[in-house]
Design a protein around this motif. Structure first.
Motif, short mmCIF file in Angstrom:
data_model
loop_
_atom_site.label_atom_id
_atom_site.label_comp_id
_atom_site.label_asym_id
_atom_site.label_seq_id
_atom_site.Cartn_x
_atom_site.Cartn_y
_atom_site.Cartn_z
N GLU A 1 18.40 15.09 30.30
CA GLU A 1 18.79 14.90 31.51
C GLU A 1 19.05 16.49 32.29
OE1 GLU A 1 20.32 13.72 28.97
OE2 GLU A 1 19.90 11.49 28.97
N LEU B 1 15.87 17.08 33.98
CA LEU B 1 15.72 16.24 35.10
C LEU B 1 16.31 16.78 36.22
CD1 LEU B 1 14.32 13.73 35.98
CD2 LEU B 1 16.29 12.37 35.32
N LEU B 2 17.57 17.18 36.14
CA LEU B 2 18.49 17.69 37.27
C LEU B 2 17.91 18.91 37.92
CD1 LEU B 2 22.10 16.80 35.85
CD2 LEU B 2 20.69 15.54 37.94
N ARG C 1 14.79 18.24 39.94
CA ARG C 1 15.17 17.81 41.39
C ARG C 1 15.63 19.08 42.27
NH1 ARG C 1 18.68 12.76 39.28
NH2 ARG C 1 16.94 11.29 38.59
N ARG D 1 14.69 4.37 46.57
CA ARG D 1 14.79 3.39 45.27
C ARG D 1 14.78 2.04 46.02
NH1 ARG D 1 18.61 5.94 40.30
NH2 ARG D 1 17.17 7.62 40.06
N ARG E 1 19.18 7.76 48.58
CA ARG E 1 20.19 8.54 47.56
C ARG E 1 20.07 9.83 47.76
NH1 ARG E 1 20.12 8.99 40.91
NH2 ARG E 1 21.88 10.35 40.82
N TYR F 1 27.57 16.14 41.47
CA TYR F 1 26.40 16.35 40.49
C TYR F 1 26.19 17.71 40.27
CZ TYR F 1 24.31 11.64 39.02
OH TYR F 1 24.28 10.70 38.64
N ASP G 1 23.61 6.71 42.74
CA ASP G 1 23.26 6.56 41.38
C ASP G 1 23.76 5.13 40.81
OD1 ASP G 1 22.51 7.25 38.55
OD2 ASP G 1 24.65 7.59 38.12
C1 IPM Z 1 19.22 8.40 37.47
C2 IPM Z 1 19.73 8.65 36.01
C3 IPM Z 1 20.18 10.29 36.18
C4 IPM Z 1 20.96 10.43 37.31
C5 IPM Z 1 20.52 10.88 34.83
C6 IPM Z 1 19.63 10.43 33.94
C7 IPM Z 1 20.81 12.27 34.95
O1 IPM Z 1 20.83 7.99 35.72
O2 IPM Z 1 18.13 8.98 37.80
O3 IPM Z 1 19.71 7.51 37.98
O4 IPM Z 1 22.19 10.31 37.15
O5 IPM Z 1 20.69 10.99 38.38
#
Ligand code: IPM
Ligand code: MG
Length: 350
Positions: A83, A86-87, A90, A100, A128, A135, A241
């Motif tokens: 994760e 991913l953060l 971004r 979304r 979002r 975060y 989220d």
């Molecule tokens: C999302 C996921 C991520 C978030 C996690 C996996 C870090 O839940 O993309 O919604 O919280 O942004």
């Protein structure tokens, strides 16, 4: 036109492979290159977002991501969890606007746990904010204080961060039903009082779009009570989220929902809204349609090719109408297929 492909973990590689086949079949002369993100990158390079991936993602016009994560990495230190990769991608790419959509396909109306009349025709877009809020806020941590452990995070937004995401929401609403609902918790949190104040200011730039405000707890309730009252919902990173998971389940089929995360120049990262589903990974049964629909969003937002985007979306509707279903959306009387067969059906329809 260069696309960085990040298959990731779990079912990620299987679903991404089908989306890549669709991209190739479109014959739009994309150059594609794969790299590692998430758990697979931790295993290979001890870094969930290694420098080689950073370089490729920066150079590309768009990124196609499968999914990241799995139980084998859950107990790693935070910076060595999928994760975190991913953060970081971004934040690194400045992908502040996360779109979304939650759309109910008529063929899948029975998949929802809500009554058909509540969700029939549902078409919501959650916008979002993705690179700010609690975060990323500092200070953060777990410390020892006054003889006990003490955990803390910081929620913050600058007015420019709020303004730019509100503008994305208003621009999206202009192309839809011209209504924006801004979600906050201004009755308790100063940070979101500022959110509401700035939302009102930005609203004046879009007199043709109706702006409403809702507290997040009420928004969570209204989403299950009467979801069709919403057109575009815009909110911060953490509320978004939570509400986007809730909205996706109104449709009952998270395996169908794509997402886009965009920077200020429409460079984007495109991924399905669902996770890496480790329980079914490698079995060839995962639903590739959310990833294929993410390709449609890529064509629309990054490559400004609305015709190709509509073509991919029409093809997905066609295979549903033809009765093809992966296990997650299967019901009696339809035809159960695996990941690859669903990809075959999409290619045939294309
Ligand atoms: C999302 C996921 C991520 C978030 C996690 C996996 C870090 O839940 O993309 O919604 O919280 O942004
Ligand atoms: Mg989430």
């Amino acid at each position: 036109m260069k696309i960085c492909v990040l298959p990731g973990d779990g079912i990620g590689p299987e679903i991404t492979a089908e989306a890549v086949r669709v991209l190739k079949a479109l014959d739009l002369k994309f150059e594609m290159e794969e790299a590692l993100l998430g758990g697979c990158a931790i295993d290979a390079a001890n870094d969930p977002f290694p420098p080689a991936t950073q370089k490729l993602a920066k150079e590309a016009d768009a990124v196609l991501l499968g999914a990241v994560g799995g139980p084998q990495w859950d107990n790693n230190p935070r910076e060595l969890r999928p994760e975190s990769g991913l953060l970081r991608i971004r934040k690194d790419l400045g992908l502040f606007a996360n779109l979304r959509p939650a759309i109910l396909y008529p063929e899948l109306a029975n998949a929802s746990t809500l009554k058909p009349e509540v969700v029939a025709g549902l078409d919501i877009l959650i916008v979002r904010e993705l690179t700010g809020d609690i975060y990323f806020g500092q200070p953060r941590g777990i410390e020892f204080k006054n003889g006990e452990r003490f955990g803390f995070n910081t929620m913050h937004y600058t007015e420019s961060e709020i303004r730019r995401i509100l503008r994305v929401a208003f621009a999206a609403a202009r192309k839809r039903n011209k209504r924006v609902c801004s979600v906050d918790k201004m009755n308790v949190l100063e940070c979101t009082q500022l959110w509401r104040d700035v939302a009102k200011e930005v609203g004046k730039e879009y007199p043709d779009v109706e702006l409403s405000h809702m507290l997040v707890d009420n928004a969570a309730m209204q989403l299950v009570k009467n979801p069709k009252q919403f057109d575009v919902m815009v909110t911060g990173n953490m509320f978004g989220d939570i509400l986007s998971d809730e909205a996706s389940m109104l449709t009952g089929s998270i395996g169908m929902l794509p997402s886009a995360s965009l920077d200020a120049n429409n460079k984007g990262l495109y991924e399905p809204s669902h996770g890496s589903a480790p329980d079914i990974a490698g079995k060839g049964v995962a639903n590739p349609l959310a990833t294929i629909l993410s390709v449609a969003m890529m064509l629309r937002y990054t490559f400004a090719n609305e015709a190709a985007a509509l073509r991919v979306e029409a093809v997905v509707k066609k295979v549903l109408a033809q009765g093809f279903r992966t296990g997650d959306i299967y019901e009696a009387g339809t035809r159960r297929v695996g990941t690859k067969e669903m990809g075959d059906a999409v290619l045939a329809a294309l």
